[in-house]
Write a protein that holds these residues in place. Structure first.
Motif, PDB file in Angstrom:
ATOM      1  N   ARG A 100       0.834  -1.206   0.000  1.00  0.00           N
ATOM      2  CA  ARG A 100       0.000   0.000   0.000  1.00  0.00           C
ATOM      3  C   ARG A 100       0.872   1.262   0.000  1.00  0.00           C
ATOM      4  NH1 ARG A 100      -5.462  -0.727   3.190  1.00  0.00           N
ATOM      5  NH2 ARG A 100      -5.701  -2.117   1.385  1.00  0.00           N
ATOM      6  N   ASP A 101       2.062   1.153   0.596  1.00  0.00           N
ATOM      7  CA  ASP A 101       3.023   2.270   0.513  1.00  0.00           C
ATOM      8  C   ASP A 101       3.409   2.530  -0.941  1.00  0.00           C
ATOM      9  OD1 ASP A 101       3.134   2.877   3.194  1.00  0.00           O
ATOM     10  OD2 ASP A 101       4.833   1.556   3.601  1.00  0.00           O
ATOM     11  N   LEU A 103       1.540   1.834  -3.512  1.00  0.00           N
ATOM     12  CA  LEU A 103       0.364   2.433  -4.168  1.00  0.00           C
ATOM     13  C   LEU A 103       0.340   3.938  -3.891  1.00  0.00           C
ATOM     14  CD1 LEU A 103      -2.357   2.535  -5.639  1.00  0.00           C
ATOM     15  CD2 LEU A 103      -3.462   1.733  -3.546  1.00  0.00           C
ATOM     16  N   ALA A 104       0.602   4.302  -2.637  1.00  0.00           N
ATOM     17  CA  ALA A 104       0.628   5.729  -2.282  1.00  0.00           C
ATOM     18  C   ALA A 104       1.686   6.460  -3.113  1.00  0.00           C
ATOM     19  CB  ALA A 104       0.910   5.891  -0.791  1.00  0.00           C
TER      20      ALA A 104
END
Lengths: 116, 83, 117
Positions: A100-101, A103-104
């Motif tokens: 998710r990091d 994705l950010a």
């Protein structure tokens, strides 16, 4: 003007048509005069589309056309996989698992962020 | 430093990604106004969506904004769509 | 002044996305911004001039006509239009065009901001 576009596929495939119509949109975005650069990421319920057994026949034509235009990454988000009990071994080789990091970071790096 | 437009169906990923962006502005839109955003800074909620649902008192720290203000915010910030 | 592109993928009467797009678009036009809208999938039902619903004073199509009348550029996906039996958009309000994803790609290329609903 050429833009960097991130397509986030967030809906479960098959319940609605976005999983494949989003890829039609990717083809259109890449083939217009501006030749936008596109990255695809599957997150939330969209992660289900990365399963090896998921029928990808409807979007195979788009995926082939996209590959003919330019190298394009298909990412699936690890947190979304974990939340749904999907392990890396369950995922089709087209998809690369990212955090998710990551994705950010992709959201920061791209100019336009679409949700499909 | 982006503006995250968040509706209910995509909120789990959307809010989590917004938390990783130190300058994030989170705008709750449509059914997104039902979300609990405790612990998140710079939260806004669309007035018409809030009023129709009768949830103004449940919004906690969210600032209520009208469409005019949302347009200004869209113009001023990169938009990340989770709606 | 900014150029804002909207993507609308859902139809009228069923969900409220059409209303959010119409109200945001009109607010943006009043502030002097340029507005483009690409209607995709069921989004192509929004521009029909033939909508009837006695319960409402204004039907969704009226808002999309208002967008066009105030300077918004609206293009509907032609494949989506014909897939839904809309006969090349012959029932659309004047000024609402039928086109393709390349038109949308050009909207995105010229936009300062992109909002999807």
């Amino acid at each position: 003007m050429e833009k960097k576009i991130l397509f986030m596929f967030l809906r479960a495939p098959f319940g609605s048509i976005q999983y494949t119509e989003g890829l039609r949109a990717v083809v259109g975005m890449m083939s217009g005069l501006d030749e936008h650069k596109v990255t695809c990421v599957y997150a939330g319920d969209g992660a289900y589309y990365s399963l090896k057994g998921a029928d990808k026949s409807e979007s195979a034509g788009y995926v082939k056309t996209i590959a003919d235009i330019s190298e394009t990454h298909y990412y699936v988000e690890k947190e979304s996989m974990a939340e749904r009990g999907i392990s890396e071994g369950d995922v089709d080789e087209t998809f690369e698992a990212i955090s998710r990091d990551d994705l950010a970071k992709l959201i920061t790096e791209n100019d336009v962020i679409f949700d499909f | 430093m982006a503006l995250y437009l968040i509706d209910l169906p995509f909120a789990q990923v959307g809010l989590d990604v917004a938390k990783k962006d130190s300058g994030a502005k989170v705008v709750l839109i449509q059914d997104g106004v039902y979300l609990d955003t405790t612990g998140i800074e710079n939260v806004y909620a669309v007035k018409e969506d809030v009023e129709r649902r009768g949830v103004a008192a449940r919004l906690g720290n969210a600032n209520i904004i009208d469409y005019d203000t949302l347009v200004d915010m869209i113009v001023e910030n990169k938009v990340v769509n989770f709606a | 002044m900014a150029n804002i592109n909207f993507l609308l993928t859902e139809g009228p009467f069923q969900t409220e996305k059409w209303s959010t797009v119409a109200k945001l678009g009109l607010a943006a036009l009043k502030k002097g911004h340029a507005v483009t809208l690409f209607c995709y999938l069921d989004g192509v039902y929004n521009g029909l001039s033939t909508q009837e619903f006695a319960d409402w004073e204004k039907v969704p199509g009226d808002y999309f006509k208002e967008l066009v009348d105030n300077g918004a550029e609206i293009v509907c996906c032609g494949i989506c239009v014909n897939a839904r039996g809309q006969q090349s958009g012959k029932f659309f309000y004047e000024g609402i065009k039928v086109g393709g994803i390349p038109d949308w790609a050009a909207f995105v290329g010229g936009a300062d901001r992109v909002v999807t609903l």
